[in-house]
Design a protein around this motif. Structure first.
Motif, PDB file in Angstrom:
ATOM      1  N   GLU A 218      45.391  62.214 -54.853  1.00  0.00           N
ATOM      2  CA  GLU A 218      46.783  62.089 -55.270  1.00  0.00           C
ATOM      3  C   GLU A 218      47.596  63.328 -54.906  1.00  0.00           C
ATOM      4  O   GLU A 218      48.750  63.210 -54.449  1.00  0.00           O
ATOM      5  CB  GLU A 218      46.856  61.812 -56.766  1.00  0.00           C
ATOM      6  CG  GLU A 218      46.383  60.405 -57.143  1.00  0.00           C
ATOM      7  CD  GLU A 218      46.579  60.106 -58.619  1.00  0.00           C
ATOM      8  OE1 GLU A 218      47.080  60.977 -59.344  1.00  0.00           O
ATOM      9  OE2 GLU A 218      46.230  58.985 -59.037  1.00  0.00           O
ATOM     10  N   ASN A 221      48.232  63.352 -51.225  1.00  0.00           N
ATOM     11  CA  ASN A 221      49.246  62.349 -50.900  1.00  0.00           C
ATOM     12  C   ASN A 221      50.648  62.837 -51.266  1.00  0.00           C
ATOM     13  O   ASN A 221      51.608  62.650 -50.499  1.00  0.00           O
ATOM     14  CB  ASN A 221      48.926  61.046 -51.631  1.00  0.00           C
ATOM     15  CG  ASN A 221      49.736  59.874 -51.123  1.00  0.00           C
ATOM     16  OD1 ASN A 221      49.748  59.589 -49.929  1.00  0.00           O
ATOM     17  ND2 ASN A 221      50.430  59.181 -52.024  1.00  0.00           N
ATOM     18  N   GLU A 222      50.769  63.478 -52.419  1.00  0.00           N
ATOM     19  CA  GLU A 222      52.082  63.959 -52.856  1.00  0.00           C
ATOM     20  C   GLU A 222      52.572  65.095 -51.969  1.00  0.00           C
ATOM     21  O   GLU A 222      53.768  65.167 -51.648  1.00  0.00           O
ATOM     22  CB  GLU A 222      52.018  64.375 -54.318  1.00  0.00           C
ATOM     23  CG  GLU A 222      51.806  63.206 -55.274  1.00  0.00           C
ATOM     24  CD  GLU A 222      52.035  63.594 -56.718  1.00  0.00           C
ATOM     25  OE1 GLU A 222      53.060  64.246 -57.004  1.00  0.00           O
ATOM     26  OE2 GLU A 222      51.192  63.246 -57.558  1.00  0.00           O
ATOM     27  N   ARG A 224      51.752  65.575 -48.845  1.00  0.00           N
ATOM     28  CA  ARG A 224      52.125  64.974 -47.551  1.00  0.00           C
ATOM     29  C   ARG A 224      53.468  64.248 -47.649  1.00  0.00           C
ATOM     30  O   ARG A 224      54.266  64.279 -46.705  1.00  0.00           O
ATOM     31  CB  ARG A 224      51.017  64.042 -47.076  1.00  0.00           C
ATOM     32  CG  ARG A 224      49.737  64.775 -46.669  1.00  0.00           C
ATOM     33  CD  ARG A 224      48.616  63.812 -46.278  1.00  0.00           C
ATOM     34  NE  ARG A 224      48.923  63.142 -45.037  1.00  0.00           N
ATOM     35  CZ  ARG A 224      48.630  63.607 -43.814  1.00  0.00           C
ATOM     36  NH1 ARG A 224      48.013  64.787 -43.694  1.00  0.00           N
ATOM     37  NH2 ARG A 224      48.942  62.917 -42.739  1.00  0.00           N
ATOM     38  N   ARG A 225      53.725  63.620 -48.784  1.00  0.00           N
ATOM     39  CA  ARG A 225      55.026  62.975 -48.976  1.00  0.00           C
ATOM     40  C   ARG A 225      56.147  64.001 -48.952  1.00  0.00           C
ATOM     41  O   ARG A 225      57.220  63.761 -48.362  1.00  0.00           O
ATOM     42  CB  ARG A 225      55.042  62.208 -50.304  1.00  0.00           C
ATOM     43  CG  ARG A 225      56.396  61.568 -50.637  1.00  0.00           C
ATOM     44  CD  ARG A 225      56.358  60.891 -51.993  1.00  0.00           C
ATOM     45  NE  ARG A 225      56.007  61.792 -53.073  1.00  0.00           N
ATOM     46  CZ  ARG A 225      56.848  62.680 -53.630  1.00  0.00           C
ATOM     47  NH1 ARG A 225      58.099  62.786 -53.177  1.00  0.00           N
ATOM     48  NH2 ARG A 225      56.444  63.454 -54.618  1.00  0.00           N
ATOM     49  N   CYS A 226      55.893  65.169 -49.563  1.00  0.00           N
ATOM     50  CA  CYS A 226      56.908  66.229 -49.583  1.00  0.00           C
ATOM     51  C   CYS A 226      57.071  66.890 -48.218  1.00  0.00           C
ATOM     52  O   CYS A 226      58.139  67.452 -47.924  1.00  0.00           O
ATOM     53  CB  CYS A 226      56.548  67.283 -50.625  1.00  0.00           C
ATOM     54  SG  CYS A 226      56.623  66.705 -52.341  1.00  0.00           S
TER      55      CYS A 226
END
Length: 361
Positions: A218, A221-222, A224-226
């Motif tokens: 998680e 993933n967060e 990479r989203r940022c």
């Protein structure tokens, strides 16, 4: 005892060195190809005889590289970076026979007179490490102001609340000038900042959290989203930890990728040659290296670091290298890969970090 030992250069008036021939060079036949009988460097001080009794100390020697010699300027270069036509030093001997002298005893401590037979002559988990710690405290205090301290960290540093907090405090107190690690250290440090877990375990109680095995995925993933670690720290409101301290203090970190990596985080360098180059930028400046619970990363960085550093005023000083691990195997492995100068402190990372910070704070 002085923090930085005095360097003793070779005695070039010795008859064998006085009679040494000038060093030879040969043109590299193509980019990334060395000429036959090329000289491979070590991590010890190496001198080249330029003729007429003039010996040049190679300033940045390190393992398994070549020397490109132009006039009185010697550059240590990885073989893949040699260009066709470069004048590469030739010679396979090390005692002046071909104008090359390897000098491994410049910082040698005089042998203590004593019995020919004695016990406990090798470092193991049995002997106390009090002197090693005291030396390390002195070295770190000195190099915080007058050196370059590089840390090579395995993820175990982030798995415990106290060791993680101690490393954060050391960074904030100026005892870290560069951090070398892999995807795992950064991932689990950010996981701890977000969820207070490491691989799903509470970093204090070690209790398993429900669905905790998702936490590292998680956080990857967060981030990479940022788009970057720095933006994730701001957007997710992360306010503690090793990577947070590096970002806050402006301490550079290099995250080198591995075939095992989840994700990885955006800053992880997955090209091994690019990762080498990024790590070498810090290896070329390091005066003290501390490698914690990361065997392969420690060996990799150890191969890049010389055993000495030539300072701006011409002074030659040692590069201190400490490996901290629970087993002799890791320390022996590092020495067997050429980093014989590495000093081992055999303990678990949590005890080491807390002890270190308590004595430096």
């Amino acid at each position: 005892m002085s923090v930085i030992p005095v360097y003793t250069p070779p005695d070039f008036s010795r008859p064998d060195l006085a009679a040494a021939p000038p060093v030879r060079v040969g043109a590299a036949p193509a980019d990334g190809v060395l000429p036959a009988a090329f000289h491979a460097t070590s991590n010890h001080p190496e001198y080249l005889h330029l003729g007429n009794g003039r010996w040049l100390l190679v300033a940045e020697s390190r393992m398994d590289a070549a020397i490109v010699l132009r006039g009185e300027e010697a550059a240590v270069v990885e073989p893949r970076l040699v260009r066709g036509g470069d004048p590469v030093v030739l010679g396979r001997t090390e005692n002046g026979e071909e104008g090359i002298l390897v000098h491994p005893v410049g910082f040698a401590v005089p042998a203590n007179p004593g019995d020919k037979f004695s016990f406990r002559t090798r470092g193991t988990r049995e002997p106390p490490f009090s002197r090693s710690y005291d030396e390390l405290y002195r070295v770190l205090r000195h190099d915080r102001e007058a050196g370059y301290i590089a840390w090579v960290l395995g993820p175990a540093v982030a798995f415990d609340q106290d060791s993680r907090a101690a490393m954060q405090a050391l960074i904030e107190a100026g005892y870290c000038h560069a951090l070398l690690a892999g995807n795992a250290l950064a991932t689990h440090d950010l996981e701890a900042a977000r969820f207070r877990t490491g691989l799903g375990q509470d970093i204090y109680t070690q209790a398993l959290r429900p669905l905790g095995h998702y936490h590292h995925l998680e956080i990857i993933n967060e981030v990479r989203r940022c788009g970057s670690i720095r933006r994730a720290i701001a957007e997710l409101g992360l306010n503690d930890g090793i990577i947070h301290a590096c970002e806050r203090r402006g301490v550079p970190y290099v995250l080198a990728g591995s075939i095992r990596d989840d994700g990885p985080l955006p800053e992880v360098i997955t090209d091994s040659c690019r990762a080498q180059e990024a790590m070498r930028c810090h290896a070329r400046q390091a005066t003290t290296v501390i490698a914690l619970a990361t065997q392969l990363h420690a060996i990799a960085f150890g191969n890049m670091v010389p055993s000495y550093r030539v300072l701006a005023d011409g002074t030659v000083r040692p590069v201190f290298f400490y490996i901290v691990d629970m087993t002799e195997f890791s320390a022996d492995k590092l020495a067997n890969r050429g980093s014989a100068q590495a000093a081992a402190i055999l303990t678990n990372v949590q005890d080491f970090m807390v002890n270190l910070w308590h004595n430096l704070r």
